[in-house]
Design an enzyme around this catalytic site. Structure first.
Site, PDB file in Angstrom:
ATOM      1  N   ASP A 129       0.827  -1.206   0.000  1.00  0.00           N
ATOM      2  CA  ASP A 129       0.000   0.000   0.000  1.00  0.00           C
ATOM      3  C   ASP A 129       0.860   1.254   0.000  1.00  0.00           C
ATOM      4  O   ASP A 129       1.803   1.367   0.798  1.00  0.00           O
ATOM      5  CB  ASP A 129      -0.868   0.042   1.268  1.00  0.00           C
ATOM      6  CG  ASP A 129      -2.233  -0.566   1.057  1.00  0.00           C
ATOM      7  OD1 ASP A 129      -2.655  -0.734  -0.102  1.00  0.00           O
ATOM      8  OD2 ASP A 129      -2.890  -0.873   2.067  1.00  0.00           O
ATOM      9  N   GLU A 136      -5.571   4.534  -2.567  1.00  0.00           N
ATOM     10  CA  GLU A 136      -7.008   4.736  -2.373  1.00  0.00           C
ATOM     11  C   GLU A 136      -7.538   5.914  -3.185  1.00  0.00           C
ATOM     12  O   GLU A 136      -6.965   7.011  -3.137  1.00  0.00           O
ATOM     13  CB  GLU A 136      -7.293   4.987  -0.880  1.00  0.00           C
ATOM     14  CG  GLU A 136      -6.890   3.818   0.002  1.00  0.00           C
ATOM     15  CD  GLU A 136      -7.176   4.065   1.486  1.00  0.00           C
ATOM     16  OE1 GLU A 136      -7.745   5.137   1.829  1.00  0.00           O
ATOM     17  OE2 GLU A 136      -6.830   3.193   2.292  1.00  0.00           O
ATOM     18  N   GLU A 181     -14.100  -1.711  -0.780  1.00  0.00           N
ATOM     19  CA  GLU A 181     -14.237  -1.827   0.677  1.00  0.00           C
ATOM     20  C   GLU A 181     -15.561  -1.234   1.144  1.00  0.00           C
ATOM     21  O   GLU A 181     -15.885  -0.076   0.826  1.00  0.00           O
ATOM     22  CB  GLU A 181     -13.056  -1.121   1.371  1.00  0.00           C
ATOM     23  CG  GLU A 181     -13.161  -1.199   2.886  1.00  0.00           C
ATOM     24  CD  GLU A 181     -11.828  -1.045   3.606  1.00  0.00           C
ATOM     25  OE1 GLU A 181     -10.773  -0.873   2.950  1.00  0.00           O
ATOM     26  OE2 GLU A 181     -11.848  -1.110   4.853  1.00  0.00           O
ATOM     27  N   LYS A 191      -0.842  -0.337  -4.332  1.00  0.00           N
ATOM     28  CA  LYS A 191      -2.266   0.003  -4.233  1.00  0.00           C
ATOM     29  C   LYS A 191      -2.375   1.390  -3.600  1.00  0.00           C
ATOM     30  O   LYS A 191      -1.581   1.736  -2.731  1.00  0.00           O
ATOM     31  CB  LYS A 191      -2.997  -1.037  -3.375  1.00  0.00           C
ATOM     32  CG  LYS A 191      -4.466  -0.708  -3.084  1.00  0.00           C
ATOM     33  CD  LYS A 191      -5.221  -1.892  -2.509  1.00  0.00           C
ATOM     34  CE  LYS A 191      -5.077  -2.077  -1.019  1.00  0.00           C
ATOM     35  NZ  LYS A 191      -5.519  -0.936  -0.198  1.00  0.00           N
TER      36      LYS A 191
HETATM   37  O1  KIV Z   1      -4.715  -1.989   4.359  1.00  0.00           O
HETATM   38  C1  KIV Z   1      -5.252  -3.053   4.042  1.00  0.00           C
HETATM   39  O2  KIV Z   1      -5.003  -4.100   4.641  1.00  0.00           O
HETATM   40  C2  KIV Z   1      -6.195  -3.030   2.943  1.00  0.00           C
HETATM   41  C3  KIV Z   1      -7.029  -4.223   2.676  1.00  0.00           C
HETATM   42  C4  KIV Z   1      -7.661  -4.872   3.804  1.00  0.00           C
HETATM   43  C5  KIV Z   1      -7.943  -4.033   1.551  1.00  0.00           C
HETATM   44  O3  KIV Z   1      -6.267  -2.072   2.245  1.00  0.00           O
END
Ligand code: KIV
Length: 255
Positions: free
Chosen positions: A85, A115, A182, A113
């Protein structure tokens, strides 16, 4: 089959109608265990901030912390596709987004990833143009929890519903390989899943997403102080740890 799972493998699973199981892993042993258990998609989520680092929400997680945990998980050399992330405040501008995505890849991530939808599209395009695989994240955005005042279900209002559909299409059009949904209302999550060719990975968004992701600590009951309503832990690790400690204390005659 021993070959590394790629974004194409994950996309092909949707095309075959095969559900995609995804879980979070923040360190070497968990990444190795989940990989050995055959989970094809692992995420070093910024949820690490809450379930490992003890922060109240994900807005406190730094790039240095994400790099540290991505490195640890990547040392497991998983066959699974491993994502990281981009944390809060790390992709506000195009150059920041690309530089930080490159840092996560250098730490061992196969994809990143972030948001958001239309608001971050220029950053997403630039990340993908830099040759980095990208997974979107729509619906409830935990990095916005403070401004939103809580973890709220998304897609109930018409405008929200339409924005989710538009954002999913936009992310898919610019080349994201998957999108996490989510806390999206199940009918809207189903509609999004049917409207795009890339996989949707749901969390608290009903059964009709192309895959499901959970925070592993929720699944195995190792963070017992808070469990989201939509998770039914499959094992009570916290209880097992306490029983093991009690048994060992008894063995050594400790009080
Ligand atoms: O931070 C995380 O773990 C997530 C997932 C649960 C989708 O973004």
């Amino acid at each position: 089959m021993n070959s590394k799972i790629t974004t194409e493998t994950i996309r092909a699973m949707k095309a075959r109608g095969e559900k995609i199981a995804a879980l979070t892993a923040y360190d070497f042993p968990m990444a190795k265990l989940l990989d050995e258990a055959g989970v094809p998609l692992l995420l070093v989520g910024d949820s690490v901030g809450m379930v490992v680092l003890g922060y109240p929400d994900t807005t406190h997680v730094t790039m240095a912390e994400m790099e540290h945990h991505v490195r640890a998980a990547a040392r497991a050399k998983p066959k699974a596709l491993l994502g990281g992330d981009l944390p809060f405040n790390s992709y506000g501008t195009i150059s920041e987004a690309v530089a930080n995505a490159k840092r996560l890849v250098a730490a061992g991530a196969d994809f990143v990833k972030a948001e958001g939808g239309a608001e971050i599209l220029p950053q997403v395009k630039a990340i993908i143009a830099a040759g980095i695989a990208f997974c979107g994240h729509l619906g409830m955005l935990p990095q916005h929890v403070l401004e939103e005042g809580g973890y709220k279900i998304k897609g109930k209002q018409d405008a929200e519903h339409q924005k989710l559909l538009n954002d999913a299409k936009a992310l898919s059009d610019v080349g994201a390989f998957a999108i996490v949904l989510e806390l999206v209302t199940p009918p809207v999550a189903k509609e999004i899943s049917e409207s795009i060719s890339i996989p949707t990975i749901g969390i608290g968004s009903g059964p009709d997403c192309d895959g499901q992701i959970l925070v592993t600590h929720d699944l195995i009951g190792s963070f017992p102080w808070f469990t989201p309503k939509f998770v039914k832990p499959k094992v009570n690790c916290a209880g097992e740890i306490k029983s093991a400690v009690a048994a060992w204390k008894n063995d050594i005659g400790a009080r």
